[in-house]
Write an enzyme that holds these catalytic residues in place. Structure first.
Site, PDB file in Angstrom:
ATOM      1  N   ARG A 211      12.784  21.408 -52.717  1.00 59.08           N
ATOM      2  CA  ARG A 211      12.664  20.065 -52.145  1.00 59.08           C
ATOM      3  C   ARG A 211      12.740  20.121 -50.618  1.00 59.08           C
ATOM      4  O   ARG A 211      11.989  19.441 -49.913  1.00 59.08           O
ATOM      5  CB  ARG A 211      13.778  19.167 -52.693  1.00 59.08           C
ATOM      6  CG  ARG A 211      13.651  18.863 -54.178  1.00 59.08           C
ATOM      7  CD  ARG A 211      14.610  17.785 -54.612  1.00 59.08           C
ATOM      8  NE  ARG A 211      15.892  18.282 -55.077  1.00 59.08           N
ATOM      9  CZ  ARG A 211      16.264  18.373 -56.349  1.00 59.08           C
ATOM     10  NH1 ARG A 211      15.415  18.038 -57.309  1.00 59.08           N
ATOM     11  NH2 ARG A 211      17.453  18.789 -56.685  1.00 59.08           N
ATOM     12  N   PHE A 227       6.520  12.892 -62.064  1.00 59.87           N
ATOM     13  CA  PHE A 227       7.704  13.295 -62.821  1.00 59.87           C
ATOM     14  C   PHE A 227       8.905  13.280 -61.859  1.00 59.87           C
ATOM     15  O   PHE A 227       9.675  14.227 -61.791  1.00 59.87           O
ATOM     16  CB  PHE A 227       7.534  14.687 -63.445  1.00 59.87           C
ATOM     17  CG  PHE A 227       6.278  14.861 -64.244  1.00 59.87           C
ATOM     18  CD1 PHE A 227       6.193  14.423 -65.559  1.00 59.87           C
ATOM     19  CD2 PHE A 227       5.157  15.453 -63.682  1.00 59.87           C
ATOM     20  CE1 PHE A 227       5.023  14.582 -66.299  1.00 59.87           C
ATOM     21  CE2 PHE A 227       3.983  15.622 -64.402  1.00 59.87           C
ATOM     22  CZ  PHE A 227       3.916  15.180 -65.719  1.00 59.87           C
ATOM     23  N   ASP A 249       7.340   8.082 -62.922  1.00 60.21           N
ATOM     24  CA  ASP A 249       8.098   8.676 -64.017  1.00 60.21           C
ATOM     25  C   ASP A 249       8.040   7.724 -65.205  1.00 60.21           C
ATOM     26  O   ASP A 249       7.941   6.502 -65.026  1.00 60.21           O
ATOM     27  CB  ASP A 249       9.560   8.929 -63.622  1.00 60.21           C
ATOM     28  CG  ASP A 249      10.227   9.964 -64.504  1.00 60.21           C
ATOM     29  OD1 ASP A 249      10.351  11.131 -64.078  1.00 60.21           O
ATOM     30  OD2 ASP A 249      10.622   9.625 -65.637  1.00 60.21           O
ATOM     31  N   SER A 250       8.112   8.278 -66.420  1.00 59.85           N
ATOM     32  CA  SER A 250       8.040   7.439 -67.620  1.00 59.85           C
ATOM     33  C   SER A 250       9.379   6.837 -67.998  1.00 59.85           C
ATOM     34  O   SER A 250       9.446   5.959 -68.869  1.00 59.85           O
ATOM     35  CB  SER A 250       7.498   8.264 -68.797  1.00 59.85           C
ATOM     36  OG  SER A 250       8.362   9.351 -69.062  1.00 59.85           O
ATOM     37  N   ASP A 299       5.868  18.140 -61.109  1.00 59.15           N
ATOM     38  CA  ASP A 299       7.041  18.853 -61.621  1.00 59.15           C
ATOM     39  C   ASP A 299       7.309  18.413 -63.062  1.00 59.15           C
ATOM     40  O   ASP A 299       8.282  17.710 -63.352  1.00 59.15           O
ATOM     41  CB  ASP A 299       8.252  18.553 -60.727  1.00 59.15           C
ATOM     42  CG  ASP A 299       9.476  19.379 -61.097  1.00 59.15           C
ATOM     43  OD1 ASP A 299       9.317  20.403 -61.790  1.00 59.15           O
ATOM     44  OD2 ASP A 299      10.593  18.979 -60.721  1.00 59.15           O
ATOM     45  N   CYS A 339       8.500  24.953 -65.454  1.00 60.58           N
ATOM     46  CA  CYS A 339       9.853  25.405 -65.817  1.00 60.58           C
ATOM     47  C   CYS A 339       9.838  26.095 -67.178  1.00 60.58           C
ATOM     48  O   CYS A 339      10.879  26.261 -67.808  1.00 60.58           O
ATOM     49  CB  CYS A 339      10.831  24.230 -65.810  1.00 60.58           C
ATOM     50  SG  CYS A 339      10.418  22.924 -66.989  1.00 60.58           S
TER      51      CYS A 339
END
Length: 395
Positions: A211, A227, A249-250, A299, A339
């Site tokens: 970040r 995300f 984002d959800s 991400d 990831c």
């Protein structure tokens, strides 16, 4: 102590200090050890190899702890491993800019199945193996003595616990319940973390360095953070004077927490917008609207939980990155991550090359992201290296 005997020729990985023994490598178990019991692992000639946790239900039947036959696995052994892990994070926690990090990273810190995250004066733990579950009274006692936390919260809600015969847990282990938002500091930025209801242990501290690195490029830029969760990349970009940041984002809870984090840092909402939506759907909408960005962050969650899922995951990563590339201004930056431990960096680069071809774009890889020092990779356990990312310039 019960002996677990390996099949002939299956001792190579053990001798190389890899901490996993799969059930198919075992010839015979003398007796009936309980799940989570510490056993003595021997080769086909009955020569000592290592001590480890045994679990008959798990595909990883033995998780190795100690290769020195003269060392006793007792309370002091576990306490020493906890102290080693905590001490190795001192540089992070003493820099004055950060009071949150991963304190214990499972096999990579020689405590298989235990994850411990520090959030200011609170700790969150995840326990993924039966053997470590049995050792938790010792672990909790040592953590309380070392760190004097206000609370220790058990976030052992991972579905993988079922493979070890364990139920999920989401409960207070020690101290008083943490507040709805625990305030922490990372890279000098304040975050409110919901330990009890947040994803994983509450926060993704594995992206701390990444970040900060990306934020150096964002001054005066139009940024899209996909995300975004509770705003790790968003807040760093705003801190470095991005012209605007759009966060997607959800999760309604993630968006709500992100907006609170923006208020906590006095960034204001004038140059920020948050969208609750499925990222793939939203990217397609941006394309329909001819929206363009200077920097895009992708991400996503783990698309490839195992090697058997890698082909399907590669297609998902390719499609996601193709959409991202099409939304960038010429010469813009794409910070894209995986990831999934099953996807190595070379495969990830190949996926991005395919995405670029489909998008009709030229791509330069200008930086490789990885996990920070509080997520160490043990030399004998490469599986601990799961987070990878690339900063791409897209033409």
């Amino acid at each position: 102590m019960i002996d677990v005997i390996l099949k002939k020729g299956k001792e190579k990985a053990v001798l190389q200090r890899h901490p996993w023994v799969f059930s198919g490598a075992i010839e015979h178990v003398k007796g009936k050890p309980a799940n989570g019991e510490i056993i003595r692992l021997v080769d086909a000639k009955k020569s000592f190899l290592a001590y480890g946790f045994y679990n008959a239900q798990s595909r990883v039947a033995v998780r190795l702890l100690e290769w020195d036959e003269d060392t006793t696995i007792n309370d002091d052994w576990f306490r020493n491993k906890v102290r080693m892990a905590v001490a190795s994070r001192s540089a992070i926690l003493n820099d004055g800019q950060t009071d949150t990090c991963r304190l214990i990273f499972s096999e990579s810190d020689y405590l298989p199945g235990l994850i411990t995250d520090k959030y200011a004066d609170h700790l969150a733990v995840q326990v993924l193996t039966t053997g470590m579950q049995n050792a938790m009274p010792i672990i909790i006692d040592e953590l309380t003595q070392l760190l004097k936390p206000k609370s220790i919260f058990d976030k052992s809600d991972a579905a993988s616990r079922a493979h070890e015969g364990l139920d999920t847990i989401n409960a207070l282990l020690y101290g008083t319940p943490p507040p709805a938002l625990v305030l922490v500091k990372e890279n000098g930025i304040t975050y409110g973390i919901n330990i009890a209801e947040g994803q994983k242990s509450g926060f993704y501290c594995d992206q701390r360095d990444n970040r900060h690195i990306l934020a150096r490029h964002t001054k005066g830029k139009k940024v899209l953070d996909c995300f975004c969760y509770t705003g790790g990349f968003t807040l760093n970009c705003l801190s470095n004077q991005a012209a605007s940041v759009t966060s997607v984002d959800s999760s309604a809870l993630a968006i709500e927490t992100l907006q609170e984090n923006i208020r906590l840092n006095n960034f204001g909402e004038a140059n920020h917008s948050a969208i609750k939506s499925d990222v793939n759907v939203q990217l397609r909408k941006f394309k329909e609207d001819n929206e363009k960005f200077d920097i895009i962050v992708l991400d996503p969650p783990k698309y490839a939980p195992s090697r058997s899922a890698l082909d399907r995951a590669s297609r998902a990563y390719k499609d996601l990155n193709r959409l991202g590339m099409q939304l960038l201004n010429s010469g813009g930056l794409l910070a894209t991550f995986s990831c999934s431990g099953a996807m190595d960096m070379e495969t990830f680069k190949q996926v991005l090359a395919w995405a670029a071809l489909d998008a009709g774009k030229q791509v330069q890889f200008i930086y490789q992201f990885t996990q920070p020092e509080d997520h160490p990779v043990r030399a004998s356990f490469p599986e601990g290296e799961y987070l990878k990312g690339l900063l791409c310039r897209v033409w």
